[in-house]
Scaffold this active site. Structure first.
Site, PDB file in Angstrom:
ATOM      1  N   HIS A  34       0.862  -1.206   0.000  1.00  0.00           N
ATOM      2  CA  HIS A  34       0.000   0.000   0.000  1.00  0.00           C
ATOM      3  C   HIS A  34       0.887   1.241   0.000  1.00  0.00           C
ATOM      4  O   HIS A  34       1.480   1.588   1.017  1.00  0.00           O
ATOM      5  CB  HIS A  34      -0.911   0.023   1.238  1.00  0.00           C
ATOM      6  CG  HIS A  34      -1.883   1.158   1.246  1.00  0.00           C
ATOM      7  ND1 HIS A  34      -3.236   0.972   1.363  1.00  0.00           N
ATOM      8  CD2 HIS A  34      -1.717   2.502   1.145  1.00  0.00           C
ATOM      9  CE1 HIS A  34      -3.851   2.140   1.336  1.00  0.00           C
ATOM     10  NE2 HIS A  34      -2.933   3.097   1.211  1.00  0.00           N
ATOM     11  N   LYS A 123      -9.303  -0.103  -5.890  1.00  0.00           N
ATOM     12  CA  LYS A 123      -9.339   0.479  -4.550  1.00  0.00           C
ATOM     13  C   LYS A 123     -10.697   1.109  -4.285  1.00  0.00           C
ATOM     14  O   LYS A 123     -11.155   1.923  -5.084  1.00  0.00           O
ATOM     15  CB  LYS A 123      -8.231   1.541  -4.440  1.00  0.00           C
ATOM     16  CG  LYS A 123      -8.199   2.285  -3.114  1.00  0.00           C
ATOM     17  CD  LYS A 123      -7.741   1.414  -1.957  1.00  0.00           C
ATOM     18  CE  LYS A 123      -7.894   2.126  -0.620  1.00  0.00           C
ATOM     19  NZ  LYS A 123      -6.715   2.880  -0.238  1.00  0.00           N
ATOM     20  N   HIS A 198      -4.642  -0.700   5.787  1.00  0.00           N
ATOM     21  CA  HIS A 198      -4.166   0.086   6.934  1.00  0.00           C
ATOM     22  C   HIS A 198      -5.111   0.017   8.144  1.00  0.00           C
ATOM     23  O   HIS A 198      -5.664   1.015   8.577  1.00  0.00           O
ATOM     24  CB  HIS A 198      -3.857   1.538   6.569  1.00  0.00           C
ATOM     25  CG  HIS A 198      -4.869   2.227   5.680  1.00  0.00           C
ATOM     26  ND1 HIS A 198      -6.205   2.248   5.943  1.00  0.00           N
ATOM     27  CD2 HIS A 198      -4.708   2.921   4.537  1.00  0.00           C
ATOM     28  CE1 HIS A 198      -6.824   2.942   4.994  1.00  0.00           C
ATOM     29  NE2 HIS A 198      -5.935   3.345   4.128  1.00  0.00           N
TER      30      HIS A 198
HETATM   31  C1  NCD Z   1      -3.566   9.109   1.975  1.00  0.00           C
HETATM   32  C2  NCD Z   1      -3.091  10.129   0.953  1.00  0.00           C
HETATM   33  O1  NCD Z   1      -2.546  11.166   1.350  1.00  0.00           O
HETATM   34  O2  NCD Z   1      -3.246   9.885  -0.255  1.00  0.00           O
HETATM   35  N1  NCD Z   1      -3.612   9.734   3.272  1.00  0.00           N
HETATM   36  C3  NCD Z   1      -3.536   9.110   4.458  1.00  0.00           C
HETATM   37  O3  NCD Z   1      -3.690   9.762   5.483  1.00  0.00           O
HETATM   38  N2  NCD Z   1      -3.275   7.832   4.553  1.00  0.00           N
HETATM   39  C4  NCD Z   1      -4.876   8.544   1.578  1.00  0.00           C
HETATM   40  C5  NCD Z   1      -5.260   7.310   2.339  1.00  0.00           C
HETATM   41  O4  NCD Z   1      -4.680   6.250   2.164  1.00  0.00           O
HETATM   42  O5  NCD Z   1      -6.169   7.392   3.176  1.00  0.00           O
HETATM   43 ZN    ZN Z   2      -3.283   5.090   1.583  1.00  0.00          ZN
END
Ligand code: NCD
Ligand code: ZN
Length: 367
Positions: A34, A123, A198
């Site tokens: 990811h 996704k 995540h």
């Molecule tokens: C990610 C992004 O900045 O593209 N941001 C994050 O806080 N993880 C998007 C995501 O995976 O939620």
């Molecule tokens: Zn992400």
């Protein structure tokens, strides 16, 4: 693919609490399941960081506008490959694994084209859940024809598992998503491979642990190392703000337990998400932590803190490839116990990129 027998030289990592801690760990070259690399000039900053550590990475499609066709994914893969440093002395290579962004009206026909073009997954972002998710899905049932095509073609569904209803508390969005979205989706498409991306909560770790073999999860290094205090200690610290947001310590402990349990359902996904520093240090700061510069170092720290370095290789190098049905990487990387100071910042186009742990020593280093 049958697992290889353990290499005796690697067993030094297999230490019980209280015994001499290992000074080095050698792992099969890992993958990042990811990753956000964005597009344009900044690829030249972020792609080399990932390529130095990982054999492959799942590239998130949340560009502006998002990657929604096979043709766009192929072109984007070409731009990413162009930013991979040339291997020295026949050294390691890096391969981006491409994904499409699921929308309410992504046509089922595109799934076949995507598969033929080498795209491995789609996704699902609930509309408005996170950075660049405005084109996301408003009701997952609208996408069922496309999801059925994915199930037939063997493409995976990668899920940002948070509800977006404003009345749901920010810290409860993942747990509510499981009950209201994921359980019905799992029931309606029983053989669609789903990665709950995540994960950040005890509820998600338990759900995935107890789910069938079509369900798995990625876990970031920052959710293994930090709880929500990190965002607020000594003032608001925007570089610790990501989505899903860091949770309480009980949840962090549940994630550490899950990834060190030996379950093959959990694997590495950094969610490294670069943003210009001035947009994170802002009245309405962007969500995303940048960890690609030292990802394996941070995972090693988290596993070492749990006296479970012997579990790192399966999590980082085997479980993801096995779940995706891809071969494991050839070659190895070695991490040594050596304090070093990551840079304060990197050039990021015209702006600066502040990595997590900038100017704060890390105890493990990639050899
Ligand atoms: C990610 C992004 O900045 O593209 N941001 C994050 O806080 N993880 C998007 C995501 O995976 O939620
Ligand atoms: Zn992400």
């Amino acid at each position: 693919m049958t697992p290889k027998p353990p290499n005796p030289s690697r067993l030094e990592a297999n230490q019980a609490p209280g015994s001499t801690p290992p000074s080095a760990v050698t792992l099969t070259r890992p993958d990042d399941w990811h990753l956000h690399v964005r597009d344009g000039d900044v690829l030249n900053t972020v792609v080399p960081h990932t390529a130095a550590q990982f054999g492959r990475a799942i590239i998130m499609p949340n560009l502006k506008p998002p990657i929604t066709t096979a043709a766009q994914a192929v072109a984007y893969a070409g731009r990413i490959r162009a930013a991979v440093p040339k291997p020295v002395h026949g050294g390691v290579t890096f391969e981006p694994l491409m994904t499409l962004y699921l929308t309410d009206n992504l046509p089922p026909d595109e799934v076949k084209r995507a598969k033929d073009a080498g795209v491995v997954a789609l996704k699902l972002y609930p509309a408005g859940a996170t950075t660049n998710s405005d084109a996301g899905v408003t009701d997952v049932r609208k996408t069922y024809k496309t999801l059925e095509a994915m199930q037939r073609e063997g493409l995976l569904l990668l899920v940002h598992g948070e509800v977006t209803a404003p009345e749901v508390d920010l810290f409860d969005r993942e747990a509510v998503f499981i009950d209201t979205q994921l359980i019905p989706l799992r029931r309606d498409l029983p053989e669609l491979k789903i990665v709950f991306e995540h994960i950040t909560t005890r509820q998600a770790a338990q759900y995935v642990r107890d789910a069938d073999r079509f369900t798995a999860a990625t876990v970031t290094a920052h959710h293994l190392l930090y709880n929500r205090n990190a965002i607020f200690t000594g003032g608001v610290r925007p570089h610790y703000y990501c989505l899903p947001v860091l949770k309480r310590e009980t949840h962090r402990l549940a994630l550490v337990k899950a990834v060190t349990s030996g379950s093959a359902k959990f694997f590495l996904g950094t969610d490294s998400a670069p943003h210009p520093a001035h947009l994170k240090e802002h009245a309405s700061g962007c969500a995303g932590c940048y960890t690609a510069h030292a990802a394996m170092e941070m995972y090693a720290e988290a596993f070492d803190n749990a006296h479970a370095l012997d579990k790192l290789e399966a999590f980082a190098s085997f479980n993801g490839a096995d779940f995706y049905g891809l071969p494991r990487n050839a070659g190895t990387i070695t991490l040594t116990r050596e304090r070093w100071m990551p840079p304060e910042s990197f050039a990021f186009g015209e702006a600066q990129l502040k990595p997590l742990r900038s100017g704060e020593a890390l105890p493990w280093r990639l050899a």
